[in-house]
Motif scaffolding. Structure first.
Motif, PDB file in Angstrom:
ATOM      1  N   VAL A 156      11.539  48.120  11.473  1.00 64.29           N
ATOM      2  CA  VAL A 156      12.446  48.089  12.620  1.00 64.29           C
ATOM      3  C   VAL A 156      11.731  48.742  13.792  1.00 64.29           C
ATOM      4  O   VAL A 156      11.518  49.957  13.795  1.00 64.29           O
ATOM      5  CB  VAL A 156      13.766  48.833  12.310  1.00 64.29           C
ATOM      6  N   THR A 157      11.355  47.956  14.766  1.00 65.75           N
ATOM      7  CA  THR A 157      10.656  48.468  15.942  1.00 65.75           C
ATOM      8  C   THR A 157      10.637  47.376  17.011  1.00 65.75           C
ATOM      9  O   THR A 157      11.119  46.261  16.779  1.00 65.75           O
ATOM     10  CB  THR A 157       9.227  48.918  15.601  1.00 65.75           C
ATOM     11  N   SER A 158      10.079  47.703  18.159  1.00 68.48           N
ATOM     12  CA  SER A 158       9.977  46.714  19.235  1.00 68.48           C
ATOM     13  C   SER A 158       8.831  45.750  18.955  1.00 68.48           C
ATOM     14  O   SER A 158       7.720  46.172  18.622  1.00 68.48           O
ATOM     15  CB  SER A 158       9.745  47.430  20.569  1.00 68.48           C
ATOM     16  N   LEU A 159       9.099  44.469  19.109  1.00 62.61           N
ATOM     17  CA  LEU A 159       8.046  43.469  18.898  1.00 62.61           C
ATOM     18  C   LEU A 159       6.940  43.616  19.925  1.00 62.61           C
ATOM     19  O   LEU A 159       5.821  43.174  19.699  1.00 62.61           O
ATOM     20  CB  LEU A 159       8.637  42.057  18.972  1.00 62.61           C
ATOM     21  N   PRO A 176      -3.744  43.742   1.790  1.00 58.22           N
ATOM     22  CA  PRO A 176      -3.624  42.538   2.633  1.00 58.22           C
ATOM     23  C   PRO A 176      -2.594  41.551   2.133  1.00 58.22           C
ATOM     24  O   PRO A 176      -2.163  40.680   2.901  1.00 58.22           O
ATOM     25  CB  PRO A 176      -5.040  41.937   2.568  1.00 58.22           C
ATOM     26  N   THR A 177      -2.185  41.654   0.875  1.00 54.76           N
ATOM     27  CA  THR A 177      -1.241  40.676   0.335  1.00 54.76           C
ATOM     28  C   THR A 177       0.210  41.078   0.536  1.00 54.76           C
ATOM     29  O   THR A 177       1.109  40.290   0.245  1.00 54.76           O
ATOM     30  CB  THR A 177      -1.490  40.495  -1.176  1.00 54.76           C
ATOM     31  N   LEU A 178       0.458  42.284   1.016  1.00 53.16           N
ATOM     32  CA  LEU A 178       1.832  42.773   1.135  1.00 53.16           C
ATOM     33  C   LEU A 178       2.555  42.050   2.270  1.00 53.16           C
ATOM     34  O   LEU A 178       2.036  41.936   3.379  1.00 53.16           O
ATOM     35  CB  LEU A 178       1.828  44.284   1.362  1.00 53.16           C
ATOM     36  N   ASP A 179       3.761  41.595   2.000  1.00 52.93           N
ATOM     37  CA  ASP A 179       4.551  40.847   2.988  1.00 52.93           C
ATOM     38  C   ASP A 179       5.281  41.825   3.907  1.00 52.93           C
ATOM     39  O   ASP A 179       5.833  42.831   3.454  1.00 52.93           O
ATOM     40  CB  ASP A 179       5.553  39.962   2.245  1.00 52.93           C
ATOM     41  N   ILE A 180       5.300  41.513   5.212  1.00 47.15           N
ATOM     42  CA  ILE A 180       5.954  42.377   6.210  1.00 47.15           C
ATOM     43  C   ILE A 180       7.008  41.569   6.955  1.00 47.15           C
ATOM     44  O   ILE A 180       6.735  40.457   7.413  1.00 47.15           O
ATOM     45  CB  ILE A 180       4.935  42.937   7.216  1.00 47.15           C
ATOM     46  N   LEU A 181       8.195  42.123   7.061  1.00 47.20           N
ATOM     47  CA  LEU A 181       9.284  41.485   7.799  1.00 47.20           C
ATOM     48  C   LEU A 181       9.687  42.409   8.943  1.00 47.20           C
ATOM     49  O   LEU A 181      10.215  43.498   8.705  1.00 47.20           O
ATOM     50  CB  LEU A 181      10.474  41.233   6.866  1.00 47.20           C
ATOM     51  N   VAL A 182       9.425  42.000  10.184  1.00 46.83           N
ATOM     52  CA  VAL A 182       9.696  42.845  11.351  1.00 46.83           C
ATOM     53  C   VAL A 182      11.023  42.433  11.993  1.00 46.83           C
ATOM     54  O   VAL A 182      11.254  41.247  12.250  1.00 46.83           O
ATOM     55  CB  VAL A 182       8.570  42.723  12.399  1.00 46.83           C
ATOM     56  N   ILE A 196      18.801  49.752  16.921  1.00 46.42           N
ATOM     57  CA  ILE A 196      18.063  50.290  15.768  1.00 46.42           C
ATOM     58  C   ILE A 196      18.933  50.267  14.512  1.00 46.42           C
ATOM     59  O   ILE A 196      18.489  49.860  13.429  1.00 46.42           O
ATOM     60  CB  ILE A 196      17.582  51.713  16.071  1.00 46.42           C
ATOM     61  N   ALA A 197      20.179  50.711  14.657  1.00 48.31           N
ATOM     62  CA  ALA A 197      21.086  50.735  13.497  1.00 48.31           C
ATOM     63  C   ALA A 197      21.316  49.331  12.959  1.00 48.31           C
ATOM     64  O   ALA A 197      21.303  49.112  11.737  1.00 48.31           O
ATOM     65  CB  ALA A 197      22.408  51.379  13.904  1.00 48.31           C
ATOM     66  N   ASN A 198      21.510  48.355  13.845  1.00 53.05           N
ATOM     67  CA  ASN A 198      21.709  46.975  13.393  1.00 53.05           C
ATOM     68  C   ASN A 198      20.465  46.446  12.679  1.00 53.05           C
ATOM     69  O   ASN A 198      20.572  45.688  11.703  1.00 53.05           O
ATOM     70  CB  ASN A 198      22.050  46.078  14.584  1.00 53.05           C
ATOM     71  N   GLY A 199      19.290  46.817  13.172  1.00 53.04           N
ATOM     72  CA  GLY A 199      18.054  46.400  12.509  1.00 53.04           C
ATOM     73  C   GLY A 199      17.953  46.945  11.096  1.00 53.04           C
ATOM     74  O   GLY A 199      17.542  46.245  10.163  1.00 53.04           O
ATOM     75  N   ILE A 200      18.325  48.209  10.923  1.00 51.44           N
ATOM     76  CA  ILE A 200      18.300  48.818   9.584  1.00 51.44           C
ATOM     77  C   ILE A 200      19.291  48.116   8.663  1.00 51.44           C
ATOM     78  O   ILE A 200      18.975  47.771   7.516  1.00 51.44           O
ATOM     79  CB  ILE A 200      18.610  50.323   9.685  1.00 51.44           C
ATOM     80  N   HIS A 201      20.514  47.893   9.176  1.00 45.37           N
ATOM     81  CA  HIS A 201      21.539  47.229   8.350  1.00 45.37           C
ATOM     82  C   HIS A 201      21.073  45.838   7.937  1.00 45.37           C
ATOM     83  O   HIS A 201      21.278  45.409   6.800  1.00 45.37           O
ATOM     84  CB  HIS A 201      22.849  47.123   9.134  1.00 45.37           C
ATOM     85  N   HIS A 202      20.461  45.117   8.873  1.00 43.22           N
ATOM     86  CA  HIS A 202      20.017  43.747   8.591  1.00 43.22           C
ATOM     87  C   HIS A 202      18.977  43.725   7.465  1.00 43.22           C
ATOM     88  O   HIS A 202      19.097  42.934   6.522  1.00 43.22           O
ATOM     89  CB  HIS A 202      19.429  43.121   9.860  1.00 43.22           C
ATOM     90  N   LEU A 203      17.980  44.569   7.562  1.00 41.17           N
ATOM     91  CA  LEU A 203      16.936  44.577   6.538  1.00 41.17           C
ATOM     92  C   LEU A 203      17.450  45.142   5.218  1.00 41.17           C
ATOM     93  O   LEU A 203      17.010  44.731   4.151  1.00 41.17           O
ATOM     94  CB  LEU A 203      15.740  45.394   7.023  1.00 41.17           C
ATOM     95  N   ASP A 204      18.383  46.090   5.315  1.00 40.46           N
ATOM     96  CA  ASP A 204      18.921  46.700   4.099  1.00 40.46           C
ATOM     97  C   ASP A 204      19.716  45.684   3.275  1.00 40.46           C
ATOM     98  O   ASP A 204      19.797  45.801   2.058  1.00 40.46           O
ATOM     99  CB  ASP A 204      19.809  47.896   4.477  1.00 40.46           C
ATOM    100  N   ARG A 205      20.292  44.706   3.950  1.00 44.02           N
ATOM    101  CA  ARG A 205      21.059  43.675   3.222  1.00 44.02           C
ATOM    102  C   ARG A 205      20.149  42.662   2.542  1.00 44.02           C
ATOM    103  O   ARG A 205      20.597  41.895   1.710  1.00 44.02           O
ATOM    104  CB  ARG A 205      22.010  42.959   4.186  1.00 44.02           C
ATOM    105  N   SER A 206      18.876  42.637   2.914  1.00 45.43           N
ATOM    106  CA  SER A 206      17.944  41.712   2.300  1.00 45.43           C
ATOM    107  C   SER A 206      17.476  42.258   0.965  1.00 45.43           C
ATOM    108  O   SER A 206      16.953  43.368   0.886  1.00 45.43           O
ATOM    109  CB  SER A 206      16.727  41.487   3.215  1.00 45.43           C
ATOM    110  N   GLU A 207      17.675  41.496  -0.097  1.00 44.22           N
ATOM    111  CA  GLU A 207      17.278  41.959  -1.426  1.00 44.22           C
ATOM    112  C   GLU A 207      15.770  41.936  -1.619  1.00 44.22           C
ATOM    113  O   GLU A 207      15.252  42.490  -2.571  1.00 44.22           O
ATOM    114  CB  GLU A 207      17.946  41.093  -2.496  1.00 44.22           C
TER     115      GLU A 207
END
Length: 350
Positions: A156-159, A176-182, A196-207
């Protein structure tokens, strides 16, 4: 009003076609500021933030929560003031607005400092910090341990911020093989806490996300205030996914850092922590363990051989006294041979 003659206009207005060097333009700006009475001997009230000092001068930012103004006091003058400034101190400054020609920066150089007390912003942060501490949000037992080898990391950060690239480069430098979701977020200003809070909630819901990094690059205390809000703290505390914070480039004591499962001092450090190198893990954890197992096996083998030697010694000690059995066997053999010779002589065979 009639237009000024051309000769008078040229004396007041610069030639639009004139090309100035940076130094020439900065000199012009400095001249305007120095000759503007409204910018000399000004009095301004605000809160001290980002205070730091060296042998030459004291630097800090004066803020009212919405705007900021850099300030500088020469060290010898500051010692005479005996003001005892700290971050969060509310002050009234009296001085001149100055323009630093070489650096192209404006600041306030106060010659008088009046300490009013603790600033509202700092006091509000401390009240929230105390409240969350009473709730137990900073307790170690609330912390989660991020997985040693995650498959996907959320960020969670600014693009548009450098922190994003620092984190990505650090992660892929380890794995190098680790997947990153920004997840893009506003990390400064009034909308930052919600973003910031919405970004955390969004990623936290991703299994698929095993750990979340929340961060941004350096900035003034005012720029980092979103990470001192209850909204961001609550998003971190309630997340099921382990949270690693990386806010600024110093060991700032932000509320978000205290609530997070792991707090690092830079975005690069957060990336390196989250994506452990498998080679380093093997060298630091597996190889010492293998060495310990080999040592333990050698010790066991030596003890087993020693026990066998003791057992053989006990058997020998318990054996009956006399000549060894081989002597008896040899004597019997000799007697049988002698008997055969006598028998052959008696039969006339020999």
């Amino acid at each position: 009003m009639a237009d000024a003659p051309d000769t008078e206009r040229q004396a007041v207005e610069p030639d639009a076609r004139e090309v100035l060097s940076v130094s020439q333009l900065n000199d012009r700006i400095a001249s305007v500021i120095q000759n503007t009475p409204a910018l000399n001997g000004v009095r301004c009230i605000g809160e001290v933030t980002d205070l730091h000092q060296n042998s030459t001068a004291l630097y800090f930012t004066l803020t009212d929560g919405d705007a900021e103004l850099p300030c500088m006091i020469w060290a010898n003058r500051y010692r005479e003031m005996d003001a005892g400034l700290e971050d969060g101190t509310e002050v009234i400054l009296e001085g001149d607005i100055d323009y630093w020609v070489e650096g192209g920066k404006i600041d306030l150089k106060p010659w008088e400092v009046i300490v009013v007390g603790d600033g509202d912003q700092a006091a509000a942060v401390e009240r929230l910090r105390s409240e969350l501490e009473e709730r137990g949000w900073f307790d170690d037992e609330q912390k989660q341990q991020p997985p040693a080898f995650p498959e996907r990391v959320g960020v969670v950060t600014s693009l548009r911020g450098d922190a994003r690239y620092d984190i990505q480069n650090a992660i892929h430098g380890q794995d190098p093989t680790l997947d990153i979701l920004v997840k893009d977020a506003t990390v400064q200003g009034s909308n930052a806490p919600t973003s910031i809070a919405n970004g955390i909630h969004h990623l936290d819901r991703s299994e698929d996300v095993d750990a979340i990094i929340v961060g941004r690059g350096g900035g003034s205390d005012s720029n980092l205030q979103a990470f001192n809000t209850e909204r961001v703290a609550e998003a971190i505390f309630t997340a099921n996914t382990p949270i690693v914070t990386a806010i600024g480039h110093t060991d700032d004591r932000l509320i978000a850092d205290q609530v997070a499962d792991v707090a690092t001092i830079t975005p690069t450090a957060a990336g390196e922590y989250t994506a452990n190198s498998r080679e380093e893990f093997i060298a630091s954890e597996i190889e010492p363990m293998e060495q310990q197992l080999e040592t333990a096996y050698e010790t066991f083998q030596q003890e087993h051989e020693h026990e066998q030697e003791l057992a053989e010694a006990v058997d020998e000690a318990a054996a009956p006294e006399g000549l060894p059995p081989i002597y008896y066997k040899a004597a019997i053999g000799m007697l049988l041979l002698l008997l055969l010779i006598i028998t052959a002589l008696w039969l006339g065979v020999l």
